[in-house]
Design an enzyme around this catalytic site. Structure first.
Site, PDB file in Angstrom:
ATOM      1  N   CYS A 136     -32.414 -33.362 -35.026  1.00 16.42           N
ATOM      2  CA  CYS A 136     -31.047 -33.180 -34.534  1.00 16.42           C
ATOM      3  C   CYS A 136     -30.964 -32.240 -33.359  1.00 16.42           C
ATOM      4  CB  CYS A 136     -30.125 -32.732 -35.659  1.00 16.42           C
ATOM      5  SG  CYS A 136     -30.348 -31.017 -36.167  1.00 16.42           S
ATOM      6  N   CYS A 177     -34.756 -26.946 -42.853  1.00 19.16           N
ATOM      7  CA  CYS A 177     -33.290 -26.761 -42.832  1.00 19.16           C
ATOM      8  C   CYS A 177     -32.737 -26.769 -44.257  1.00 19.16           C
ATOM      9  CB  CYS A 177     -32.636 -27.859 -41.987  1.00 19.16           C
ATOM     10  SG  CYS A 177     -30.838 -27.778 -41.939  1.00 19.16           S
TER      11      CYS A 177
END
Lengths: 390, 385
Positions: free
Chosen positions: A200, A107
């Site tokens: 997440c 990410c």
């Protein structure tokens, strides 16, 4: 970036305490700060108990409230599509290939310091600030945070010098507990919000179930690596990580009574090999093409390497080439999984030996990193830690 | 501060604010029988008379609500519930309704097993009346209610409501219209329009948010959403918000009385804005009907720009506008209105809406034009992610 210069800063605000304090500090440093929450999930869940992440509507609202308190404009950027393509799909593909990816690192590499940074720069911002615990030295190198328990330089070690030059990590010089105190003092309601630990995009924290959902179940054998004896079965090789000890479901103990570990995963025949801890020992680590955060080197050099987030550090000789790094560890490491990053640090001599050294150059500096492809033992044939091979 | 988002909300007219504050100081529940109650009731009824008269309705046709959304929900769900039978279970809507209608109808479909027909629009965002005519020829007996907005909230296109109402009347089907963007901005005569119900909202015409109304013909049956004290002909229970009602009526009466002059003034400012945007950004696409639209609405797609990014850049430059209708999570979706008009997904994400209102001046338009070209250039370099 020179201190005292007013920059247009985009603060990525997850809705957590760290990024909120980071944004507040950027404002206090005199910058013109705009808060942005990245919407990373196409279908944000309205509420999630227990687990904490960065994908819920509550997180977005928490980030907005923090921005209000800090007094900065706030927007939500929809990065869900990019995130899905570059992080979630990569996560599946890596597990399917018998590797163990680190999605936070991906990410940072593809979203926060690529898609977001690029967009920010195009829109006239000078830098992106995040709540990561890491420092940037006066020399521009990425360094470990002062709080060793929170240090996140490992997951930032994929940034190239250009990305690093436009990044700000305002929390690197502060221990986490003081950041919480500071949040409280600043009146930020997120001060007591629990830390996010899980991945997440896996709402319930059940990585195994998440993978099973996408990659399916397929029964396979768990085999003793030395004898070839079938010890048990599993319902998908992608459920395992090299070095894993728990959750193997083996009925019979090993002859010597010692625990067994996953030694290798072969997705092609859905096979998981297990064996004693000693068989996990490796001292040669090979990576794919490296990213150089500091000046690129061509000759072998001595350094410290870290092989997973918050993992141990090993002294090693690093042999660089454009195609990949080879780390020769001075002592063995156990449970090194392909797909994780090998991050090479230059140990901070100043911090250890000279307390008077300037703060700006403190902390182990990240020299380079690469994704681990294969591992092996000295002089022995390189054994692939996975199906990826060498 | 150049504020070009009057379709989101417009400042309260000073007279309306004064009315609000004056009435808010007064004690009284309009349902109470004593002197204070009678006084509050009198304010409500005078407001009802003034407001209904301004809109060509009878006082008894006016139901006060807490918002335009509530009025829309009451009309659409209420008519459907009141008229549905085994054989009659279809709601007709359009592809470009505001969420207050679109989501209410979708809910009827998802949770009440209603059949839903969405009327298409042409490339300027006007509902295709012939599609309704065809539908009625085949399925009129199945239809409980027809809903079509008066003017679209994004692209400003005025809708062929009279034709729709005439078609529906021939089959005895009630028609609701969401006129939230229209009242006070274009001429609205409820009695002459032929529709059976009409929703309006205070804060779009210079009144307070939290005050809305439904104009509803006496012979049109609706099942209430709220049950309780039986206020508003038992159609809308809940203690009446007397200051909100007084302020809504005050604002609406003024807005309607000034409507013609104000429309001329705003259309001239808007046309200037449109012309200058076209000159500054030659490939900008002017969406909606170029003529038959709300006087204060200008809606553009800026190819290659993300509407979001443009909005942020203009905001930073102090100019406030919108990408279309806001979304609760703050995540921009491609506009369903533009998609229905045949725009591609990229054009539907690259739009900005500039809406002018009673406080808009030439200086606001000038400020926008001063900031826009650079913003477009920057947003374009950031591209569509």
């Amino acid at each position: 970036m020179v201190e005292g210069v007013k920059l247009r800063v985009l603060a990525a605000m997850s809705g957590g305490v760290d990024s909120a304090v980071a944004a507040a500090r950027a404002v206090e440093a005199g910058h013109d700060v705009t808060g942005v929450h990245l919407a990373l999930s196409k279908n944000p869940q309205t509420y999630r108990t227990g687990a904490r992440g960065c994908c819920t509507i509550e997180d977005s609202r928490d980030a907005r409230r923090a921005a209000d308190v800090i007094g900065i404009p706030f927007y939500v950027w929809d990065m869900a599509e990019r995130f899905h393509e570059d992080v979630v799909e990569d996560f599946y593909a890596e597990y399917a290939a018998g590797r163990t990816p680190n999605p936070c690192l991906r990410c940072n590499e593809k979203i926060k310091f690529a898609a977001v940074l690029d967009r920010a720069m195009a829109l006239g911002f000078d830098a992106v600030a995040t709540g990561h615990y890491a420092r940037k030295g006066d020399d521009g190198l990425l360094r470990r945070a002062v709080d060793p328990a929170k240090d996140q330089s490992y997951v930032l070690a994929v940034l190239n010098p250009a990305q690093l030059a436009h990044s700000m990590f305002p929390l690197g010089d502060t221990p986490k507990d003081l950041v919480r105190v500071e949040a409280e003092e600043r009146g930020l309601a997120v001060a007591r919000k629990p830390d996010s630990h899980d991945i997440c995009f896996i709402a319930d924290g059940d990585t195994s179930g998440f993978l099973k959902n996408k990659l399916g179940s397929k029964e396979g054998e768990i085999v003793d690596a030395a004898s070839g004896e079938v010890l048990g079965s599993h319902d998908g090789a992608h459920q395992f990580t090299v070095g894993q000890r728990h959750g193997l479901g083996l009925k019979r103990p090993a002859a010597d009574g010692k625990p067994r570990y996953v030694l290798s995963i072969t997705p092609v025949d859905n096979r998981v090999e297990v064996g004693p801890r000693e068989a996990l020992r490796v001292d040669r680590i090979h990576t794919g093409a490296p990213v150089w955060l500091g000046p690129e080197r061509t000759e072998p050099f001595e350094a410290e390497v870290q092989l997973r987030a918050h993992g141990e550090v090993y002294p090693a000789t690093v042999v660089p080439s454009p195609k990949g790094l080879r780390a020769e560890l001075h002592q063995g490491a156990f449970g090194v999984a392909a797909g994780q990053a090998l991050v090479v640090y230059d140990p901070d001599a100043a911090e250890h030996n000279d307390a008077s050294a300037g703060v700006g150059d403190r902390g182990d500096a990240v020299l380079c990193s690469g994704t681990i492809d294969a591992t092996g033992l000295n002089d022995a044939a390189v054994s692939s830690g996975s199906a990826a091979g060498v | 501060m150049p504020y070009l988002d009057h379709a989101a909300t417009t400042p309260m007219l000073p007279e309306s604010l004064d009315a609000y504050v004056r009435v808010a100081r007064e004690l009284g529940n309009a349902s109470s029988l004593h002197g204070s109650g009678r006084s509050a009731r009198r304010t409500v009824e005078e407001s009802r008379e003034r407001l209904s008269e301004a809109l060509g309705a009878k006082p008894s046709e006016l139901v006060f609500t807490g918002s335009g959304t509530e009025a829309d929900n009451l009309a659409v769900k209420g008519m459907h519930w009141a008229r549905r039978t085994e054989a009659r279970n279809r709601v007709v809507t359009t592809a470009i309704e505001h969420h207050a209608i679109a989501d209410a109808v979708a809910w009827l479909g998802d949770h009440e097993r209603a059949d839903v027909t969405e009327l298409p629009v042409d490339e300027v965002g006007r509902v295709k009346v012939e599609a309704l005519a065809e539908l009625l020829a085949e399925r009129a007996a199945e239809i409980t209610a027809i809903t079509c907005m008066w003017a679209n909230n994004e692209v400003g296109t005025l809708q062929p409501l009279e034709e729709i109402a005439a078609l529906a009347e021939a089959h005895g089907i009630p028609v609701h219209t969401d006129a939230v963007q229209a009242v006070g901005h274009v001429a609205v005569d409820f009695g002459a329009s032929g529709v059976d119900s009409l929703a309006l909202s205070g804060h779009k015409l210079g009144g307070p948010a939290g005050a809305g109304a439904l104009l509803l013909r006496r012979d049109t049956k609706v099942t209430p959403l709220l049950h309780g004290g039986g206020q508003e002909r038992e159609i809308r229970s809940g203690t009446l918000d007397v200051p909100g009602i007084a302020a809504l009526a005050e604002a609406a009466v003024i807005a309607v009385s000034r409507q013609k002059d104000e429309a001329t003034r705003l259309a001239a400012l808007r046309d200037d804005l449109v012309e200058r945007i076209r000159a500054a950004v030659p490939d900008a696409i002017y969406n909606g009907d170029p003529v038959d639209r709300l006087p204060g609405n200008a809606h553009f797609s800026f190819p290659g720009c993300e509407g979001d990014a443009l909005l942020m850049l203009l905001d930073a430059a102090g100019v406030e506008c919108a990408t279309g209708s806001a979304c609760s999570a703050g995540i921009a979706q491609p506009s369903h209105v533009l998609l229905a008009m045949g725009a591609g997904e990229f054009d539907a994400r690259s739009s900005l809406r500039f809406t002018l209102g009673w406080s808009t001046t030439q200086a606001d338009v000038d400020a926008l034009l001063a900031a826009l070209p650079e913003s477009v250039e920057r947003a374009r370099s950031a591209g569509l992610s």
